[in-house]
Write a protein that holds these residues in place. Sequence first.
Motif, PDB file in Angstrom:
ATOM      1  N   ALA A 116       0.830  -1.204   0.000  1.00  0.00           N
ATOM      2  CA  ALA A 116       0.000   0.000   0.000  1.00  0.00           C
ATOM      3  C   ALA A 116       0.863   1.252   0.000  1.00  0.00           C
ATOM      4  CB  ALA A 116      -0.928  -0.015   1.210  1.00  0.00           C
ATOM      5  N   GLY A 117       1.971   1.245   0.773  1.00  0.00           N
ATOM      6  CA  GLY A 117       2.868   2.397   0.775  1.00  0.00           C
ATOM      7  C   GLY A 117       3.550   2.590  -0.566  1.00  0.00           C
ATOM      8  N   VAL A 165      -5.827   5.542  -0.752  1.00  0.00           N
ATOM      9  CA  VAL A 165      -5.135   4.324  -0.327  1.00  0.00           C
ATOM     10  C   VAL A 165      -4.849   4.428   1.171  1.00  0.00           C
ATOM     11  CG1 VAL A 165      -3.149   2.823  -0.642  1.00  0.00           C
ATOM     12  CG2 VAL A 165      -4.093   4.068  -2.606  1.00  0.00           C
ATOM     13  N   ALA A 166      -5.613   3.709   1.959  1.00  0.00           N
ATOM     14  CA  ALA A 166      -5.458   3.743   3.414  1.00  0.00           C
ATOM     15  C   ALA A 166      -4.572   2.598   3.884  1.00  0.00           C
ATOM     16  CB  ALA A 166      -6.825   3.659   4.085  1.00  0.00           C
ATOM     17  N   ILE A 167      -4.159   2.677   5.137  1.00  0.00           N
ATOM     18  CA  ILE A 167      -3.441   1.551   5.741  1.00  0.00           C
ATOM     19  C   ILE A 167      -4.400   0.371   5.828  1.00  0.00           C
ATOM     20  CG2 ILE A 167      -2.337   0.698   7.851  1.00  0.00           C
ATOM     21  CD1 ILE A 167      -1.369   3.529   8.363  1.00  0.00           C
ATOM     22  N   TYR A 181       5.224   5.515   8.072  1.00  0.00           N
ATOM     23  CA  TYR A 181       5.772   6.822   7.703  1.00  0.00           C
ATOM     24  C   TYR A 181       5.448   7.183   6.265  1.00  0.00           C
ATOM     25  CZ  TYR A 181       9.511   4.980   4.727  1.00  0.00           C
ATOM     26  OH  TYR A 181      10.207   4.404   3.698  1.00  0.00           O
ATOM     27  N   ARG A 182       5.135   6.164   5.410  1.00  0.00           N
ATOM     28  CA  ARG A 182       4.845   6.432   4.000  1.00  0.00           C
ATOM     29  C   ARG A 182       3.580   7.278   3.837  1.00  0.00           C
ATOM     30  NH1 ARG A 182       6.813   3.150  -0.095  1.00  0.00           N
ATOM     31  NH2 ARG A 182       9.061   2.924   0.116  1.00  0.00           N
ATOM     32  N   TRP A 183       2.653   7.205   4.784  1.00  0.00           N
ATOM     33  CA  TRP A 183       1.402   7.963   4.627  1.00  0.00           C
ATOM     34  C   TRP A 183       1.628   9.470   4.796  1.00  0.00           C
ATOM     35  CZ3 TRP A 183       1.389   3.001   4.407  1.00  0.00           C
ATOM     36  CH2 TRP A 183       0.351   2.336   3.751  1.00  0.00           C
ATOM     37  N   ALA A 236       4.314  20.322   7.351  1.00  0.00           N
ATOM     38  CA  ALA A 236       3.774  19.654   8.535  1.00  0.00           C
ATOM     39  C   ALA A 236       3.732  18.139   8.343  1.00  0.00           C
ATOM     40  CB  ALA A 236       2.381  20.196   8.856  1.00  0.00           C
ATOM     41  N   ALA A 237       3.325  17.695   7.153  1.00  0.00           N
ATOM     42  CA  ALA A 237       3.244  16.254   6.892  1.00  0.00           C
ATOM     43  C   ALA A 237       4.630  15.618   6.918  1.00  0.00           C
ATOM     44  CB  ALA A 237       2.569  16.013   5.550  1.00  0.00           C
ATOM     45  N   LEU A 238       5.622  16.293   6.350  1.00  0.00           N
ATOM     46  CA  LEU A 238       6.973  15.723   6.332  1.00  0.00           C
ATOM     47  C   LEU A 238       7.576  15.684   7.743  1.00  0.00           C
ATOM     48  CD1 LEU A 238       8.340  17.353   3.059  1.00  0.00           C
ATOM     49  CD2 LEU A 238       7.461  15.031   3.393  1.00  0.00           C
ATOM     50  N   VAL A 239       7.226  16.679   8.566  1.00  0.00           N
ATOM     51  CA  VAL A 239       7.687  16.642   9.962  1.00  0.00           C
ATOM     52  C   VAL A 239       7.090  15.431  10.682  1.00  0.00           C
ATOM     53  CG1 VAL A 239       7.493  17.794  12.201  1.00  0.00           C
ATOM     54  CG2 VAL A 239       8.167  19.096  10.172  1.00  0.00           C
ATOM     55  N   ARG A 240       5.810  15.125  10.414  1.00  0.00           N
ATOM     56  CA  ARG A 240       5.192  13.946  11.034  1.00  0.00           C
ATOM     57  C   ARG A 240       5.890  12.664  10.573  1.00  0.00           C
ATOM     58  NH1 ARG A 240       0.425  16.360   9.469  1.00  0.00           N
ATOM     59  NH2 ARG A 240      -0.066  14.652   8.017  1.00  0.00           N
TER      60      ARG A 240
END
Length: 986
Positions: free
Chosen positions: A808-809, A827-829, A843-845, A864-868
């Motif tokens: 999925a990732g 595409v969810a986990i 981390y791919r999400w 913000a997403a990349l920091v997460r």
Amino acid sequence: MRIGILGPLEVVGGDGTRRDPSAARQRRLLLALLVWRGEPVSIDRLVDIVWSGAELPRDPVATLRTYVTRLRTVLDPDHVGGQAHFLVGAGDHYRLELDGHDLDATRFEEDLARGHDARPRDPAEALRFLDRALMRWRGPALMEVADEHWALPEAVRLEELRLHAIEERFQCLLDTGAHLETLGALERHVREHPLRERPHGLLMLALDRAGRTADALEVFRSFRRRLADETGLDPSADLARLHDRLLGHSDAEVFGAAAAGVWNELPPTTSPLVGRDRELRAVRDLIGRAGLVTVTGTGGVGKTRLALEIAHVDRDTGTSVLFVELATVTASDDVADAVFSALRLPAAGRTDAVAGLVRVLRARPGLVVLDNCEHVLASVCELVERLLRDCPELTLLTTSREPLGIEGERVYRLPSLEVADSVALFRERATSVASLATDDPADDAVMELICRRLDGIPLAIELAAVRTGHLSVAEIADRLDERFWLLTGGRRALPRQQTIAATIDWSYDLLDADEQRLFRAASVFVGGFDVAALAAVAQVSDHAAVDVLASLVAKSLVEATVGREHARYRLSETVRLYGLERVRDRGDLASLRQRHAEHYLGRAVAVPPRLADLPAGGGERTMCRIRLQPMVEGDDPDLANQLEALAWLDRCGDLVGCGRLAARMATVLDQRGFLDPDRRYLRRADVADALANPEERALYLVASALQAPYFGSWAEELRFGEAAMASTSDPQMSAVAAALTTQACLAFDLDRVPELAETALRDLSPEAHHARLLLRGQQTLHLVMKGHLVEAVERLEAHARAGDVFAAGELRVLLHVVDDDDRVETVAIPEAAEAEHVALWSYRWPLTEGLVAAARGRHAAAAAALVRAGEIIATSPVSLLDRDLLMACAVATHHAGGDAVHALHLTTVAEGRWRSPASRVLYRHYAPRIRAAVSDGQLEAVVAVASELRPAEVLEQELARLRMVVEDARRRPEQAPTTPGARSPR
């Protein structure tokens, strides 16, 4: 600032630097202003003080103003040349603005007032305030000028307050029952201040409560004579009344005791009981339902403190309480004597000890606490059985490291503190010795680590907290392997409570020879063990091990967990390290560890390695990992012992044993428990060569190949996989080795993948479902690497629907590459994904959320997403994830239209080994575009610099910059988001 006048003048700035002036006249000027505590002092008066008895300068006022200016420069450097904030003044006077500053004399008086107010309702709380007040004194008040006429009144006033605080403290100690501990200090104080009446009265009370009434009366007579000789006065009416009460021995008034002995005199509780509310309720509930309750637990767990808290509460609510300390009793026959001593009854009443106690205690229903019974159990049991029979209205609470074993006894095993309560106790005790105050999460984490490693034992935690007076919490944590040196000190009355080693010595010395021998054998285990393991290491029968373990559990040295099928045992880390010290003392460590290693190796090889699928419903659907037949269901509870056995076998040079055990651990537990990033046991050529048996060698090579990709080493996976194929004759083992070789070929030899995969699929047994998924997944990734992205996307969608989180990732990254960002977000986990795989690949999400947001111009959201994503990979054991994230950061900078050189810098650092095929495709898609935006001259310079940098360090800098972008966007939501582009570090 912190300003001190209770001793030499001391000024400390908010940054910790000393700011007190060095020039003598400037110090006199500052001291003069401090004597008046913020009140204005005229310039003429200041001139007289500064040049007292000395020749005045030509223009003393101008010189004084110069001193003021210099003082301001030293004391208030942040406001030089501007408005003064500390030393202020008008034309004819100066004063100090003390608001917001910490003057020790003011804080002393505040603490003294709080202690005075608290003493009637809570002497223990008052004692804490008074101790803090007196700790502020570093010498005589206004030490440098105390004998001068202008400072003398204030110096005398402060000294009188100090004496008052000392005497208030003595009063608190007497109020909490600490008359014995107070006697010596009170006698010294009376000798130093022979005409002060209050300490004489306090000394009289302390002596009388210690059973020395005659000495107390003599103190009064001596004071009366001296007072008359030196002053012509008589003692006050209050002191005379106290003398008359002692002379008439009016116990009820002086002690609050009945004629049948002195009750309700309890040791003081000088600090709060932390984290024991639940245990207090449980024990009080048992006391309400039983005549005898015994609190057991390991040494230092807080049995005495809990019993003392219950005694204080009962006394305060009107129950008669007798507290008997047995730790100092050295012979069983002295137990009854100890009870008489606690009652302060004369020796004449002890002729028939137990019968006499029955007569005394039967007349006074209440609670009797017998503390520390374990070393005189026989005598305690005899006394308790008699009291239970003949004093039915008494309630007995005993503390012991093992139960009394009396009929009707209710036993409560006091557990260690929970982690949160352990940290709260550490912080509370540390604050009392070092004013520890920090909100740093890193310090909280270190304190939690300390408390976990100390097993939540309050005594150990308190002794560690004492060290914060001269060590940081990080330094304490680093020294926990030396805990028997570290955990010493404190103010405990008993020697065995002054070090953690002495506390365990007390328990160990009470064991018989067989118990000591098995206790030492148990100390070589790490984590839990079972009866069979201990019997093998100690070389005794299972029956003997069971019997001795039962005794060690009862004596609170071993903890037992009884499951539905098996019982497991463990020693707390502190007790285990103590046991190892005893093993070393006897020279038995090598033999015990050898037997320990042989036992766990024997267990491991008892199950033959064979390829098998997990049980139906077990749910590992993956195309990136296989597993072999496990020896036990679920995670192996003996992982820690297996690691200890591995370390010993390796240290002894037993390469065959090391290889056989490591291979089975890796293939059974995989990433759940055993990863070997440092090649200590796996991926070693010398170990592989030592395994002469081809199948054992093949298993070791397969295990090594399984671990290699977790650390980014596909070359090793290829080498070990091929070697395993060549070593084995088992078709299933050969198929597993081929599957691992195929995975490595994705990075090195794409053209071999189809043939290897087909051959391995053909040879796999039908039940090897997960190995089949692995190989089919590799066929899909081969399409990715060959650039057949549309077909690869279709296959990845099928894998994701089957629960494969890795697929999925990969799918999300490829959908972004093919410009289908709308589908990326769908595409969810997978719900069926295993938790451990979600932790590995989740981390791919946020990473792909960042890619999509950047492509759509939402640059702050991308940051913000990349920091997460960075927060997730920071906790991962897998290498190379930093390259994935660096590439995503480069893409975000590229889309933002920011610094093209910075985007190239990140791309160049990220270039190299990739975590997955999709990551490589992302690089190939964006790298040419990023390079095209940079001139040839810049390109060469950036590549030369960036190729020398470490990806992890560059990523840390980049994430710090992105956090600033996010924070800036939060502060300015009404403005356009900040562009994440920035200049490259050179």
